[in-house]
Enzyme design. Structure first.
Site, PDB file in Angstrom:
ATOM      1  N   GLU A 101      14.740 -68.673 -35.507  1.00 62.99           N
ATOM      2  CA  GLU A 101      15.127 -67.372 -36.060  1.00 62.99           C
ATOM      3  C   GLU A 101      15.838 -66.519 -35.010  1.00 62.99           C
ATOM      4  O   GLU A 101      15.363 -66.372 -33.875  1.00 62.99           O
ATOM      5  CB  GLU A 101      13.861 -66.661 -36.548  1.00 62.99           C
ATOM      6  CG  GLU A 101      14.093 -65.293 -37.146  1.00 62.99           C
ATOM      7  CD  GLU A 101      12.793 -64.653 -37.623  1.00 62.99           C
ATOM      8  OE1 GLU A 101      12.874 -63.639 -38.336  1.00 62.99           O
ATOM      9  OE2 GLU A 101      11.697 -65.160 -37.293  1.00 62.99           O
ATOM     10  N   LYS A 116      17.036 -63.302 -44.845  1.00 65.74           N
ATOM     11  CA  LYS A 116      15.576 -63.253 -44.905  1.00 65.74           C
ATOM     12  C   LYS A 116      15.150 -62.297 -46.014  1.00 65.74           C
ATOM     13  O   LYS A 116      15.586 -61.146 -46.066  1.00 65.74           O
ATOM     14  CB  LYS A 116      15.028 -62.791 -43.552  1.00 65.74           C
ATOM     15  CG  LYS A 116      13.514 -62.875 -43.392  1.00 65.74           C
ATOM     16  CD  LYS A 116      13.119 -62.555 -41.953  1.00 65.74           C
ATOM     17  CE  LYS A 116      11.639 -62.725 -41.708  1.00 65.74           C
ATOM     18  NZ  LYS A 116      11.288 -62.494 -40.276  1.00 65.74           N
ATOM     19  N   CYS A 122      11.309 -67.628 -41.454  1.00 67.21           N
ATOM     20  CA  CYS A 122       9.983 -67.227 -40.965  1.00 67.21           C
ATOM     21  C   CYS A 122       9.062 -66.702 -42.065  1.00 67.21           C
ATOM     22  O   CYS A 122       8.454 -67.475 -42.788  1.00 67.21           O
ATOM     23  CB  CYS A 122      10.125 -66.225 -39.826  1.00 67.21           C
ATOM     24  SG  CYS A 122       8.678 -66.200 -38.730  1.00 67.21           S
ATOM     25  N   SER A 171      -9.390 -60.869 -10.783  1.00 66.38           N
ATOM     26  CA  SER A 171      -8.229 -61.021  -9.910  1.00 66.38           C
ATOM     27  C   SER A 171      -8.023 -62.480  -9.521  1.00 66.38           C
ATOM     28  O   SER A 171      -6.883 -62.930  -9.357  1.00 66.38           O
ATOM     29  CB  SER A 171      -8.360 -60.142  -8.666  1.00 66.38           C
ATOM     30  OG  SER A 171      -9.459 -60.524  -7.864  1.00 66.38           O
ATOM     31  N   ASN A 204     -13.026 -43.192  -8.271  1.00 64.18           N
ATOM     32  CA  ASN A 204     -11.660 -43.310  -8.774  1.00 64.18           C
ATOM     33  C   ASN A 204     -10.627 -43.116  -7.668  1.00 64.18           C
ATOM     34  O   ASN A 204      -9.539 -43.718  -7.712  1.00 64.18           O
ATOM     35  CB  ASN A 204     -11.417 -42.301  -9.898  1.00 64.18           C
ATOM     36  CG  ASN A 204     -12.156 -42.662 -11.178  1.00 64.18           C
ATOM     37  OD1 ASN A 204     -12.514 -43.813 -11.383  1.00 64.18           O
ATOM     38  ND2 ASN A 204     -12.394 -41.678 -12.019  1.00 64.18           N
TER      39      ASN A 204
END
Length: 574
Positions: A66, A135, A171, A319, A395
């Site tokens: 597509e 479509k 699709c 991580s 923080n």
């Protein structure tokens, strides 16, 4: 006889065979490509290369995905007339490819007609566009908003291709019965579907179920061609396939890589049958999730021109898994790991980060944030005087790390990879402008319980095409120790959050399944815990609006997939 000579003889014989009985034999090449949205010139080059390979394989028709000409999804690029001019010029150039008597192309491209723009499938043969189909079903849910930029086409009729009537769908047209039914009633002999269907962990089964429904309803075989590659928060897994008229597997193409291959079809009294095609095993489960993260990150970095990535390597599991994905996506030489200890960082975390970097083969540098903490403490002490330390000071540590990593990103050009997971992002267990800083997040749609599963999987396997080393790349202690942000003494995640297996189940009920409080409690959860998690989820919405993009892996990812108001007083109550 040489391999090239054998191919030449095979192609010649195939074409003679087709010339003798053209209506009863058809070779369809599947071109499962990785287009770049907006990269029209590069996409045309890919289309041409696939066309040459399909011609070598003796194809009559090459089917692409597509909107392959402009890339999918193009979003508001469609609103730019100059963009559409470029796409139309590309189609004209591709027409010239078929002028020499080779195979035809069935490609996806935007088309303007009558002041409207359509998502179209174009059949190009003999140097011209010989048929166009628009479509019909425009998706307008989840990550899709095609109604914003495209007009819906009428219900289509079949396309006549060299004495074969092809039912062409784009699709979403396959996800409803109306389009295939119309094509079958109009005399189609085979359904051919051009797709840009993004991956999620359940999507393969859903696609197959819809395809089987269309085959069962029409009695027609089906060819399904999907694109491959990452585009912002979406990733496309390929896995193109075909079904026989009885719903049985006709062919199954590879997942997670580009491919051009031939499928050979013959017609008998009962219709078309696939005589030959690949049978690649599907890639699902944890391997599928991991491949999605690898491809999503690889394409985001490469398509946007970054020289590599940088990330904070803390000695924790999030991580470590992010680093492993990055190495598999880009290679260890393009991954820069940075350890940023504070006075609260344990010796074990320092050792684990170093061991992980060694196992993956990445560069590791250490930058202490203690001087930054002291500087902020001195700066703010006149204003903070008389107030006890709290999450504010925690923080500040996270933000000092974010500033450090962004400085390295700015100076050297590496994209900063953030490492937060979906569980943390759901409940706001992350610091805005701190550990949330970054250009991309591979764990954005990965719950913490799946972080553990994926880490164990990666220690036992290397993904196909992965650029990282084999073996245990995530040290065992990283997986087994209690997760901790290490922003104060003896801190663990479970001081603040419910156990992750409980938290993740509640979050999936709220996010993926939209269940109410009573239904979640009925699953065995404590009412107060459910209400607390719901409150944290809604309260953190403003943070998620400012989070980096990340690859969609589940039925409902944060971002376009889930659009909740920030100002929101609704709470589930019993």
């Amino acid at each position: 006889m040489s391999k090239s000579r054998r191919v030449e003889v095979f192609v010649s014989a195939t074409r003679l065979w087709h010339n003798r009985a053209m209506t009863d034999m058809l070779t369809i090449a599947v071109a499962q490509l990785n287009p770049v949205v907006g990269g029209i010139d590069g996409n045309v080059a890919r289309i041409r290369a696939a066309y040459a390979e399909a011609e070598r394989l003796g194809a009559d028709l090459v089917v692409y995905s597509e909107l392959v000409v402009c890339g999918y999804p193009p979003e508001d690029l469609i609103l730019k007339p100059f963009f559409l001019d470029k796409a139309e010029a590309a189609v004209a150039a591709l027409c010239r490819e078929t002028g020499g008597g080779g195979p035809a192309m069935l490609i996806g491209a935007p088309v303007r007609e009558g002041g409207k723009v359509y998502n179209a499938a174009l059949l190009i043969d003999g140097g011209a566009v010989v048929a166009t189909r628009y479509k019909h079903e425009l998706p307008n849910y989840g990550v899709f908003d095609e109604m914003r930029v495209f007009a819906a086409g009428p219900l289509p009729g079949p396309v006549n291709f060299r004495d074969v009537r092809l039912g062409v769908l784009v699709c979403e047209d396959m996800w409803v019965p109306d389009v295939a039914e119309c094509l079958a009633e109009s005399g189609a002999e085979m359904l051919v579907v051009l797709n840009g269907s993004p991956y999620d962990s359940a999507k393969g089964d859903v696609r197959r179920a819809h395809a089987e429904d269309r085959v069962r309803e029409t009695g027609l075989p089906l060819v399904y061609v999907n694109q491959i590659g990452g585009q912002d928060e979406l990733v496309f897994d390929g896995a193109s396939f075909g079904l026989g008229a009885d719903g049985s597997p006709a062919f199954l193409g590879p997942s997670w890589r580009e491919a051009v291959y031939a499928t050979r079809w013959t017609r008998d009294a009962e219709g078309w049958r696939c005589a030959e095609g690949p049978q690649d095993p599907p890639v699902n489960g944890l391997e599928g999730l991991y491949q999605a993260m690898v491809l999503g990150l690889r394409d985001y970095v490469r398509k946007n021109g970054f020289p590599g990535i940088a990330l904070g390597l803390s000695g924790g599991i999030d991580s470590a898994l992010s680093a492993a994905v990055a190495v598999d996506a880009l290679g260890p030489e393009q991954v820069w790991s940075v350890m940023m200890p504070s006075p609260y960082t344990s010796r074990e975390s320092l050792e684990d980060a170093a061991a992980c970097a060694r196992a993956l083969g990445t560069r590791l540098d250490t930058v202490s944030i203690e001087p930054a903490m002291e500087a902020f403490g001195a700066m703010l002490s006149p204003l903070f005087e008389g107030r006890a330390p709290d999450t504010t000071e925690e923080n500040i540590q996270a933000r000092a790390r974010g500033v450090t990593l962004m400085a390295l990103s700015n100076k050297f050009g590496h994209m900063l990879l953030s490492t937060g997971n979906k569980s943390e992002m759901s409940v706001g267990y992350a610091t805005l402008y701190g550990d949330m800083a970054g250009g991309y997040s591979v764990l954005k749609d990965v719950y913490k319980t799946d972080v553990f599963r994926l880490s164990n999987w990666r220690n036992q396997a290397v993904p196909a095409g992965g650029l990282g080393p084999a073996g245990r790349v995530i040290p065992e202690r990283i997986i087994t120790k209690p997760p901790s942000a290490e922003l104060k003494p003896d801190q663990t995640d479970q001081d603040t959050l419910p156990p992750y297996d409980e938290l993740d189940d509640i979050l999936q009920c709220l996010i993926e399944h939209d269940l109410g409080t009573e239904e979640i409690v009925a699953r065995g959860h404590d009412l107060a815990t459910v209400q607390r998690v719901w409150r944290m989820l809604d309260t953190a919405e403003y943070k998620r609006r400012q989070a980096p993009p990340g690859v969609k892996l589940t039925r409902r990812a944060f971002g376009k997939d889930r659009r909740y108001p920030i100002t929101n007083a609704f709470r589930g109550q019993i």
